[in-house]
Design a protein around this motif. Structure first.
Motif, PDB file in Angstrom:
ATOM      1  N   CYS A   1       0.929  -1.346   0.000  1.00 56.68           N
ATOM      2  CA  CYS A   1      -0.035  -0.115   0.000  1.00 56.68           C
ATOM      3  C   CYS A   1       0.730   1.301   0.064  1.00 56.68           C
TER       4      CYS A   1
ATOM      5  N   CYS B   1      -6.830   1.719   4.209  1.00 55.94           N
ATOM      6  CA  CYS B   1      -6.371   3.268   3.503  1.00 55.94           C
ATOM      7  C   CYS B   1      -7.638   3.293   2.380  1.00 55.94           C
TER       8      CYS B   1
ATOM      9  N   CYS C   1      -5.949  -1.339  -0.698  1.00 55.28           N
ATOM     10  CA  CYS C   1      -5.780  -1.378   0.710  1.00 55.28           C
ATOM     11  C   CYS C   1      -6.983  -1.205   1.440  1.00 55.28           C
TER      12      CYS C   1
ATOM     13  N   CYS D   1       0.180   3.188   3.627  1.00 51.05           N
ATOM     14  CA  CYS D   1       0.438   2.678   5.163  1.00 51.05           C
ATOM     15  C   CYS D   1       1.649   1.733   5.137  1.00 51.05           C
TER      16      CYS D   1
HETATM   17 ZN   LIG Z   1      -2.847   0.927   3.351  1.00 52.32          ZN
END
Ligand SMILES: [Zn+2]
Length: 176
Positions: free
Chosen positions: A41, A58, A55, A44
């Motif tokens: 990701c 997120c 993800c 993150c």
């Molecule tokens: Zn993420």
């Protein structure tokens, strides 16, 4: 008005095929080459294998540009041994399943432990993936235990990770 509502009960059968996503296709190809890929990701930095294409934490899409190769080897950080006698499965086989944390990641993948007697299984063992065979370029439909494309784990024969190293890995896993 409600008197006009009619209900029809009937059984229908639907056959459908879900085309694999690009991420799933690339993952399957990699498994055929005994390679493990993940998406990282961009926000993150969590790793997903098999890649989801997003993800969920997120809510960000991930694509080929977020694809990385991860090691199909790691350290056994926990395990369970099933005792068929205690499970009243006479004639059953003692088997072990465990969680392997892949080298250089916080990814822990579960699977059957192969090539080692249940009595000899211990945390810290270095393990490598035992891959499934693709059928016509596809992953076999019976998923079984553990990670997609990986049948289980077998010892690499390398020296064990120390108790401190295993504790460190578990701490790392807890932070993700
Ligand atoms: Zn993420």
């Amino acid at each position: 008005m409600s008197d006009d509502v009619k209900v029809l009960n009937s059984v229908v059968s639907l056959d459908y095929e879900r085309p694999p996503t690009r991420a799933a296709r690339r993952y399957t190809e990699a498994v055929g080459e005994k390679r493990l890929i993940a998406h990282r990701c961009p926000e993150c930095e969590r790793l997903y294998t098999p890649p989801k294409g997003y993800c969920p934490v997120c809510v960000v899409l991930t694509t080929d540009e977020h694809e990385i190769e991860v090691s199909p080897e790691g350290v056994l950080v926990s395990y369970t041994v099933t005792n068929p006698d205690k499970l009243h499965q006479q004639g059953g086989k003692t088997s072990a399943r465990g969680d392997v944390m892949l080298d250089g990641t916080r990814i822990t993948l579960m699977g059957e432990l192969d090539g080692v007697e249940a009595a000899d299984v211990h945390t810290g063992m270095r393990m490598r993936a035992v891959w499934v065979e693709l059928e016509d370029g596809r992953l076999p439909s019976s998923g079984g235990w553990g990670a997609v494309g990986i049948k289980g784990w077998e010892p690499t024969g390398e020296p064990d990770a120390s108790r401190e190293e295993v504790q460190e890995l578990l701490k790392k896993a807890g932070e993700s």
